[in-house]
Motif scaffolding. Structure first.
Motif, PDB file in Angstrom:
ATOM      1  N   UNK A 169      14.157 -62.666  90.205  1.00 16.51           N
ATOM      2  CA  UNK A 169      14.962 -61.543  89.702  1.00 16.51           C
ATOM      3  C   UNK A 169      14.548 -61.179  88.280  1.00 16.51           C
ATOM      4  N   UNK A 170      14.397 -62.202  87.474  1.00 17.92           N
ATOM      5  CA  UNK A 170      14.042 -61.933  86.083  1.00 17.92           C
ATOM      6  C   UNK A 170      12.645 -61.314  85.992  1.00 17.92           C
ATOM      7  N   UNK A 198      10.187 -62.418  75.331  1.00 15.76           N
ATOM      8  CA  UNK A 198      11.649 -62.219  75.282  1.00 15.76           C
ATOM      9  C   UNK A 198      12.262 -63.399  74.541  1.00 15.76           C
ATOM     10  N   UNK A 199      13.487 -63.238  74.096  1.00 18.92           N
ATOM     11  CA  UNK A 199      14.231 -64.323  73.451  1.00 18.92           C
ATOM     12  C   UNK A 199      15.321 -64.773  74.421  1.00 18.92           C
ATOM     13  N   UNK A 203      17.118 -62.861  77.666  1.00 19.08           N
ATOM     14  CA  UNK A 203      17.269 -63.438  79.003  1.00 19.08           C
ATOM     15  C   UNK A 203      18.718 -63.379  79.468  1.00 19.08           C
ATOM     16  N   UNK A 204      19.596 -63.634  78.523  1.00 15.03           N
ATOM     17  CA  UNK A 204      21.007 -63.647  78.880  1.00 15.03           C
ATOM     18  C   UNK A 204      21.515 -62.272  79.264  1.00 15.03           C
ATOM     19  N   UNK A 248      11.860 -71.118  77.021  1.00 16.71           N
ATOM     20  CA  UNK A 248      12.869 -70.479  76.171  1.00 16.71           C
ATOM     21  C   UNK A 248      14.262 -70.992  76.554  1.00 16.71           C
ATOM     22  N   UNK A 249      14.467 -71.106  77.840  1.00 16.42           N
ATOM     23  CA  UNK A 249      15.757 -71.525  78.339  1.00 16.42           C
ATOM     24  C   UNK A 249      16.056 -72.986  77.995  1.00 16.42           C
ATOM     25  N   UNK A 250      15.059 -73.831  78.192  1.00 19.45           N
ATOM     26  CA  UNK A 250      15.273 -75.256  77.945  1.00 19.45           C
ATOM     27  C   UNK A 250      15.526 -75.515  76.459  1.00 19.45           C
ATOM     28  N   UNK A 251      14.826 -74.775  75.583  1.00 22.56           N
ATOM     29  CA  UNK A 251      15.058 -74.952  74.144  1.00 22.56           C
ATOM     30  C   UNK A 251      16.525 -74.659  73.831  1.00 22.56           C
TER      31      UNK A 251
END
Ligand code: ARG
Length: 589
Positions: A169-170, A198-199, A203-204, A248-251
């Motif tokens: 989706x992303x 992206x940041x 993403x959110x 990015x997500x894991x950070x």
């Protein structure tokens, strides 16, 4: 230190034996009449039939056989045939000295350390952490720490959801917004940029936007499915993009979990299990476990003793795609190969129970796991509800972000802390953070994992009652008495804990000596709530002690130093206990 109850039981058992009775009858239990005695033994009552004797005769003989034992200040037969006993003050004093000298506070390390994987957290990449993942993190962290405290080799794995449709989706949404990026150009041969396009805030916003469009737009949904398929089948640009999303997500996840004092040894995800899927599926087919049913590949897991239907374990969908089950099974293969664990403990919402039942049965049945060598265990937890009794939501009805929840608790605590006006703003924030985390975690852990509970901010953040802040307050109060004492008597030598005299002192001593029992129980039952109850009982005993004794006004210097040593031990035991629960106390509040 051996458990208090076992120490007493072994003296009793020897007494039964000497008097000519079955030593197994010599079992101590905590007295159900604390006004009469601390412990009791009902073995003579149980043995009466077997020995054709009146229970009081047996009890009397056993009491006589034990004779004078320095462990007890009282050991007596009480009709119709109980043995009532109290531990002697000298015995309790030496037990407390032993606890003070022992960094494990009486807990013995496992004789045979096991290798244990704890699978908890389970956050989904690119979706913000929400309260649904809170319980897994909180309970899992406490179970992991308890296992580790007992000397087991424990590996905590986050098991990220990083391989599902949300990734496609992303990718699809990014494609719409920035089609010029090289990730989408199938001809592109060069190196992809090291920096993500992206940041985390992007993403959110991207994920919910895309998921909304999937529901409205059939063609868009198809595109997302195709992107997921292509990603999973190795399309180079998508893999590179996927890597950015995960990183990015894991950070961001790491930041959030660390605010909660939660940390994982492994940040593996569902994606890590993918290489193990094809050979595993091959094996299941070859050995005849897996068969085709309506085009899907399944393994039967129904057992004769089942009283409900347990549907087959779905290994591959009819389009050949892997499932939630498939990934969990392949993860078992990976863990067996890498760690040969004796136990794998999974934390997940109790609504997922059937998933684990099916996976575990399939893993045993197909020989992925040898039941004699490794146990697969599931801890299903209940829902965290709002005051209305329904799953926790934001005021607008959306999913509440974990960060928002933590902030609201911290703000509530901050106000209280600042209201007495003795703390700087900076320290106030730090205190509010520690106390806020304690409020959330204790509020959660004091319930049995399987139960639903109501998150009540006013109650959880209250400094009174059975709450995290109350426990913190009790610890801070000890620290402040210790500081006052040191300031008043800078020359004073470290005192030793004296044999307890008063009732409240005795109760406090008993509570201290029972720490190990609480830890073992929390471990055996995978029940951190057992530790919370212990902490609450111990703080209750301490507060009762304060009511009866004014430490700073105690005229006898030796006795006063003894009290100081006693509350120091209480602080040490509380520190060990809350560390197992996964939070820490501030210096002041
Ligand atoms: N990601 C999953 C979810 O959000 C939880 C994963 C739990 N662990 C596992 N091994 N299945 O529901």
């Amino acid at each position: 230190m051996k458990k208090l109850i076992d120490q007493i039981s072994s003296v009793l058992a020897a007494g039964f034996q000497t008097a000519g009775y079955d030593p197994a009858l010599g079992k101590a239990v905590v007295s159900n009449r604390p006004d009469l005695c601390q412990y009791q033994c009902n073995g003579a009552m149980a043995g009466a039939k077997q020995y054709h004797k009146a229970p009081f005769v047996i009890a009397e003989e056993v009491v006589k056989a034990i004779g004078d034992n320095p462990m007890f200040s009282k050991l007596e037969m009480v009709r119709p045939g109980y043995i009532n006993l109290d531990l002697s003050p000298a015995f309790l004093a030496s037990a407390m000295a032993e606890l003070e000298a022992d960094p494990m506070r009486g807990v013995e390390r496992a004789e045979h350390p096991l290798s244990i994987v704890v699978d908890y957290g389970g956050p989904n990449v690119a979706k913000p952490l929400h309260v649904g993942h809170l319980r897994s993190a909180i309970i899992g962290e406490s179970i992991k720490r308890t296992c580790r405290f007992l000397g087991h080799r424990v590996i905590g794995d986050a098991h990220l959801g990083d391989w599902g449709l949300q990734m496609g989706q992303i990718i699809t949404e990014l494609h719409e917004r920035q089609p010029e990026l090289p990730y989408f150009d199938p001809e592109f041969q060069g190196e992809y940029p090291a920096e993500a396009p992206f940041t985390i805030s992007d993403l959110e916003e991207i994920y919910p936007a895309s998921s909304k469009r999937c529901k409205e737009d059939e063609a868009y949904k198809k595109a997302a499915q195709t992107a997921t398929y292509e990603l999973q089948n190795g399309r180079r640009g998508y893999r590179a993009l996927w890597k950015h999303i995960v990183d990015v997500s894991v950070a961001d996840l790491k930041k959030n979990y660390s605010a909660l004092n939660v940390d994982f040894d492994l940040w593996y995800g569902e994606s890590n299990a993918q290489p193990d899927i094809p050979p595993m599926v091959e094996m299941m087919k070859e050995k005849g476990y897996a068969y085709l049913s309506d085009g899907a590949l399944v393994v039967d897991v129904q057992e004769e003793s089942d009283t409900r239907e347990v549907p087959p374990c779905l290994i591959l969908k009819s389009d050949g795609g892997a499932q939630y089950e498939t990934t969990d099974l392949a993860t078992i293969v990976q863990r067996q190969r890498d760690f040969q664990p004796d136990r794998m403990i999974y934390l997940a919402d109790k609504r997922q129970e059937l998933h684990y039942v099916r996976c575990f049965r399939c893993a045993y049945k197909t020989g992925l796991v040898d039941a004699d060598k490794c146990s697969l265990e599931y801890v299903g937890f209940g829902t965290m509800n709002g005051k209305d009794g329904r799953p926790f939501k934001t005021r607008e009805g959306g999913v509440l972000r974990l960060e928002t929840l933590i902030r609201s608790v911290e703000d509530a605590v901050y106000e209280k802390v600042m209201s007495n006006g003795t703390i700087s703003e900076e320290e106030g924030r730090d205190v509010a953070h520690k106390v806020g985390i304690a409020a959330i975690k204790y509020g959660d852990l004091s319930n049995q994992p399987a139960k639903d509970y109501i998150f009540d901010l006013d109650k959880f953040a209250s400094f009174e009652g059975n709450t995290g802040p109350y426990i913190m307050y009790t610890m801070v109060r000890i620290k402040s008495i210790l500081a006052k004492y040191r300031a008043a008597y800078p020359e004073a030598e470290t005192g030793i804990i004296l044999p307890p005299e008063s009732r409240s002192e005795t109760e406090l001593a008993l509570a201290l000596c029972r720490f190990n029992e609480a830890v073992y129980e929390a471990y055996e039952q995978k029940a951190p709530n057992r530790l919370c109850r212990y902490v609450y009982d111990l703080t209750g005993a301490l507060n009762q002690f304060y009511v009866e004794h004014n430490i700073m006004k105690e005229p006898d210097g030796v006795r006063q130093a003894g009290y100081i040593a006693l509350i120091t031990l209480v602080l040490h035991v509380l520190e060990s206990a809350i560390d197992l629960l996964g939070f820490e106390a501030p210096e002041r509040m």
